[in-house]
Design a protein around this motif. Structure first.
Motif, PDB file in Angstrom:
ATOM      1  N   ALA A   1     -13.657  13.713   3.698  1.00 34.35           N
ATOM      2  CA  ALA A   1     -14.638  12.618   3.749  1.00 34.35           C
ATOM      3  C   ALA A   1     -14.061  11.354   3.117  1.00 34.35           C
ATOM      4  O   ALA A   1     -14.201  10.246   3.661  1.00 34.35           O
ATOM      5  CB  ALA A   1     -15.914  13.041   3.021  1.00 34.35           C
ATOM      6  N   PHE A   2     -13.391  11.517   1.984  1.00 34.01           N
ATOM      7  CA  PHE A   2     -12.811  10.374   1.280  1.00 34.01           C
ATOM      8  C   PHE A   2     -11.745   9.702   2.146  1.00 34.01           C
ATOM      9  O   PHE A   2     -11.730   8.475   2.299  1.00 34.01           O
ATOM     10  CB  PHE A   2     -12.206  10.861  -0.048  1.00 34.01           C
ATOM     11  N   THR A   3     -10.869  10.518   2.755  1.00 31.27           N
ATOM     12  CA  THR A   3      -9.796   9.974   3.589  1.00 31.27           C
ATOM     13  C   THR A   3     -10.379   9.208   4.782  1.00 31.27           C
ATOM     14  O   THR A   3      -9.946   8.090   5.094  1.00 31.27           O
ATOM     15  CB  THR A   3      -8.879  11.115   4.095  1.00 31.27           C
ATOM     16  N   GLN A   4     -11.376   9.810   5.423  1.00 32.24           N
ATOM     17  CA  GLN A   4     -12.020   9.146   6.565  1.00 32.24           C
ATOM     18  C   GLN A   4     -12.569   7.781   6.159  1.00 32.24           C
ATOM     19  O   GLN A   4     -12.420   6.793   6.869  1.00 32.24           O
ATOM     20  CB  GLN A   4     -13.185  10.011   7.077  1.00 32.24           C
ATOM     21  N   PHE A   5     -13.212   7.761   5.006  1.00 28.11           N
ATOM     22  CA  PHE A   5     -13.837   6.519   4.538  1.00 28.11           C
ATOM     23  C   PHE A   5     -12.786   5.452   4.232  1.00 28.11           C
ATOM     24  O   PHE A   5     -12.933   4.295   4.620  1.00 28.11           O
ATOM     25  CB  PHE A   5     -14.672   6.821   3.287  1.00 28.11           C
ATOM     26  N   ILE A   6     -11.723   5.876   3.560  1.00 28.82           N
ATOM     27  CA  ILE A   6     -10.664   4.922   3.194  1.00 28.82           C
ATOM     28  C   ILE A   6     -10.000   4.371   4.462  1.00 28.82           C
ATOM     29  O   ILE A   6      -9.743   3.167   4.576  1.00 28.82           O
ATOM     30  CB  ILE A   6      -9.608   5.590   2.272  1.00 28.82           C
ATOM     31  N   LEU A   7      -9.722   5.259   5.420  1.00 29.79           N
ATOM     32  CA  LEU A   7      -9.086   4.818   6.668  1.00 29.79           C
ATOM     33  C   LEU A   7      -9.976   3.817   7.412  1.00 29.79           C
ATOM     34  O   LEU A   7      -9.487   2.907   8.077  1.00 29.79           O
ATOM     35  CB  LEU A   7      -8.807   6.021   7.572  1.00 29.79           C
ATOM     36  N   LYS A   8     -11.260   3.985   7.268  1.00 33.43           N
ATOM     37  CA  LYS A   8     -12.196   3.122   7.981  1.00 33.43           C
ATOM     38  C   LYS A   8     -12.387   1.785   7.274  1.00 33.43           C
ATOM     39  O   LYS A   8     -12.503   0.742   7.913  1.00 33.43           O
ATOM     40  CB  LYS A   8     -13.547   3.854   8.075  1.00 33.43           C
ATOM     41  N   LYS A   9     -12.406   1.804   5.962  1.00 32.59           N
ATOM     42  CA  LYS A   9     -12.803   0.599   5.217  1.00 32.59           C
ATOM     43  C   LYS A   9     -11.648  -0.285   4.779  1.00 32.59           C
ATOM     44  O   LYS A   9     -11.782  -1.497   4.729  1.00 32.59           O
ATOM     45  CB  LYS A   9     -13.606   0.999   3.967  1.00 32.59           C
ATOM     46  N   LEU A  10     -10.533   0.335   4.400  1.00 29.98           N
ATOM     47  CA  LEU A  10      -9.452  -0.476   3.807  1.00 29.98           C
ATOM     48  C   LEU A  10      -8.557  -1.089   4.882  1.00 29.98           C
ATOM     49  O   LEU A  10      -8.306  -0.458   5.915  1.00 29.98           O
ATOM     50  CB  LEU A  10      -8.587   0.379   2.893  1.00 29.98           C
TER      51      LEU A  10
END
Lengths: 166, 441
Positions: free
Chosen positions: B198-207
């Motif tokens: 979940a964290f990786t998905q979020f980082i890939l999407k936001k940063l």
């Protein structure tokens, strides 16, 4: 003044760096400077993290001999023979709700015994206590200190005894 | 080794399956569009797992109170788990879960880290003090009793602590039919897998792409985090609270307010401290998100009910809030010491790297924008309330203050750490979002 002086060490480079960032708020081309600050922190953090990665790989390599060990062996490496003594041998012999006195044991052994002997209750005790326990776990050398005890099991230098109630 | 891997996968699939069914009851879990609030397949599985794992264990506890053994309730939820995967099978078949592009490199790295974390975690049994004193004993007690009796945990330290972790361990023991402590510990790795995905998905999407790899790997290599997912503290519940708070944070930042509320409500089921975040965030959501008020009224009492039943059934309250035992102290000095404890913790490079430096830096740099983002205001208040509550506990708890802080401040900081990292990534990504919006116009 003295109190202010005492505060100075607290205003170390952490706060100085934060105040440096505050200064950026008042300069032009802020967006570029924001990117610069974030990039620099991330770069520095990544350098710190490389040490963490090396450490993690090293720890994984050190644990390599254990990867294929059985779970019993992993427990044995951690707490020695306590699993076998208390869970495999003593646990089936102690009824639910019985009070088991552990004599002269370490705190770790007390916690482990309390876990493995559940649903019996376990307390730590010393030989100077006046009451006589119903169940007791003692070391081989101390077995003679408890009178009239029936030995239920003897394993790994520990004896589970059932004693007459006072 | 195979049993350990199988235990983790079993818990992951089982929890996710039940979670998918539970999330099907809410409106906004998956939509057929590319909006920000749409859940990607991997994020859907991960968030379903958190809801499912919490939901199953909570239901097992409630059912056990009316005499249903853990083994029977586990069997009862099995068809639900299968059905959850079955009805959502098309969601994962429509498009590839991971695409072959630059993001693949990040995923390969993440899988590598997960592998070495797992090898270390499953290399030893649970051995840290808290694990041996009460988490592991509770697993044994639940497994043997197959039910929760008010007297079950009185033998062990912290009988009032909730049952997410012990119930999962007891389920693993039940399925395997033996007290395989290493498998129970390995099963908890399912939380790490779901959390990191979940964290990786979020980082890939936001940063922005050039910051993804340094941010992602620096975050995952934080010392305290590694010790809780791979090292000494695996088998204790603090990281579970951290994952629940993080998952809810991701939901809120991606405008899935209802899912955020539901996910956060399970945090106190991992450890009581999660209650502070739930209360603070619920209050702020009530004030700032008018559209979510109805959901708040539905889900909060619904999830608070079993929690309240648990407290009544066990009959213990937290040992840290014994106001009748308060004794005269130099309160100001104690409070100042508590504040400094967190200041020292946040700037501890060895433990946290530059995670909190980056957080404070971007907070200052983008302060005005943060004030106008409702989700961020909720999260800042919740995180602030969490830290503030710990400072109060450190000040009033009967324990000797310095030792108490030394023993627990890192674990308590871990509760909010990954939420803070998600907030940081979101704030950094705000600029990119605005630039993209301007380009589109």
């Amino acid at each position: 003044v003295n109190k202010l002086e005492a505060l100075l060490p607290l205003l170390g480079w952490f706060y100085l760096s934060l105040s440096g960032i505050f200064l950026f708020l008042f300069v032009r081309k802020r967006q570029a400077l924001e990117s610069f600050v974030i990039s620099m922190i991330l770069f520095a953090w990544m350098l710190l993290s490389i040490a963490g990665l090396k450490q993690e790989i090293l720890l994984a390599e050190q644990g390599k001999p254990r990867w294929t060990d059985s779970w019993q062996s992993k427990i044995h490496q951690e707490i020695g023979s306590m699993y076998q003594t208390y869970f495999e041998v003593f646990h089936p012999l102690v009824p639910r709700g019985a009070l088991v006195h552990l004599f002269e044991t370490s705190t770790l052994e007390f916690h482990v015994a309390r876990m493995y002997l559940y649903p019996a209750s376990v307390i730590q005790a010393g030989f100077e206590r006046e009451y006589t326990p119903v169940y007791a776990v003692v070391g081989e050398a101390d077995a003679n200190k408890l009178q009239n005890g029936e030995v239920l099991a003897r394993v790994n230098g520990k004896i589970l005894m059932k004693l007459g109630e006072k | 080794m195979i049993i350990n891997i199988a235990s983790a996968i079993f818990v992951l699939l089982y929890g996710a399956g039940v979670g998918m069914m539970l999330l099907s009851l809410t409106k906004n879990h998956r939509k057929n569009d590319e909006s920000d609030s749409n859940l990607s397949p991997l994020l859907f599985i991960a968030s379903s797992f958190f809801v499912g794992a919490g939901g199953v264990t909570l239901a097992q506890f409630l059912l056990s109170l009316v005499g249903v053994p853990i083994s029977a309730s586990l069997l009862l939820f099995t068809p639900i788990a299968f059905f959850g995967w079955w009805i959502n099978r098309f969601a994962f078949l429509k498009k590839p879960v991971i695409t072959i592009d630059w993001k693949l490199a990040s995923w390969i790295g993440v899988v590598f880290l997960l592998a070495i974390f797992f090898l270390r975690a499953s290399g030893r049994t649970i051995y840290v003090w808290d694990g041996v004193a009460f988490w592991l004993p509770k697993i044994y007690a639940l497994w043997q009793d197959q039910r929760v009796f008010p007297s079950t945990f009185i033998e062990f330290n912290h009988p009032e602590y909730p049952l997410l972790l012990p119930m999962i361990g007891a389920n693993v023991f039940t399925v395997l039919g033996q007290a395989n402590e290493v498998a129970a510990k390995s099963a908890l790795f399912a939380f790490t897998i779901a959390g990191i995905v979940a964290f990786t998905q979020f980082i890939l999407k936001k940063l922005p792409s050039h910051w993804v790899i340094p941010f992602l790997f620096s975050s995952l290599l934080i010392y305290i985090f590694r010790e809780h997912v791979a090292g000494e503290y695996v088998g204790t519940a603090d990281i579970l609270v951290g994952f629940y708070l993080m998952m809810g944070t991701i939901h809120l930042l991606e405008k899935r307010v209802v899912l955020a509320i539901i996910t956060w409500c399970f945090a106190p089921w991992a450890k009581t401290e999660g209650m502070i975040w739930v209360l603070a965030s619920s209050g702020m959501i009530f004030l700032l998100f008018k559209e979510a008020r109805k959901s708040l009224f539905i889900f909060l009492p619904f999830l608070a009910f079993p929690w309240s039943v648990y407290n009544r059934a066990i009959g213990f309250s937290s040992q840290y809030f014994k106001f009748d035992e308060l004794y005269p102290r130099p309160w100001i000095d104690y409070a100042v010491y508590s504040i400094h404890a967190f200041r020292e913790e946040f700037r501890n490079l060895e433990k946290w790297g530059l995670a909190f430096y980056l957080f404070f830096a971007v907070t200052i740099l983008r302060f005005k924008k943060i004030l106008f983002d409702k989700a961020l205001v909720v999260l800042f208040v919740a995180a602030g309330a969490q830290v503030f509550a710990y400072m109060i506990i450190f000040t009033i708890a009967p324990e000797e203050q310095a030792s108490f802080i030394a023993a627990s401040v890192s674990r308590l900081t871990l509760h909010i750490a990954f939420s803070v990292l998600c907030i940081t990534a979101y704030i950094i990504g705000m600029e990119r979002k605005q630039l993209n919006g301007a380009k589109a116009r």
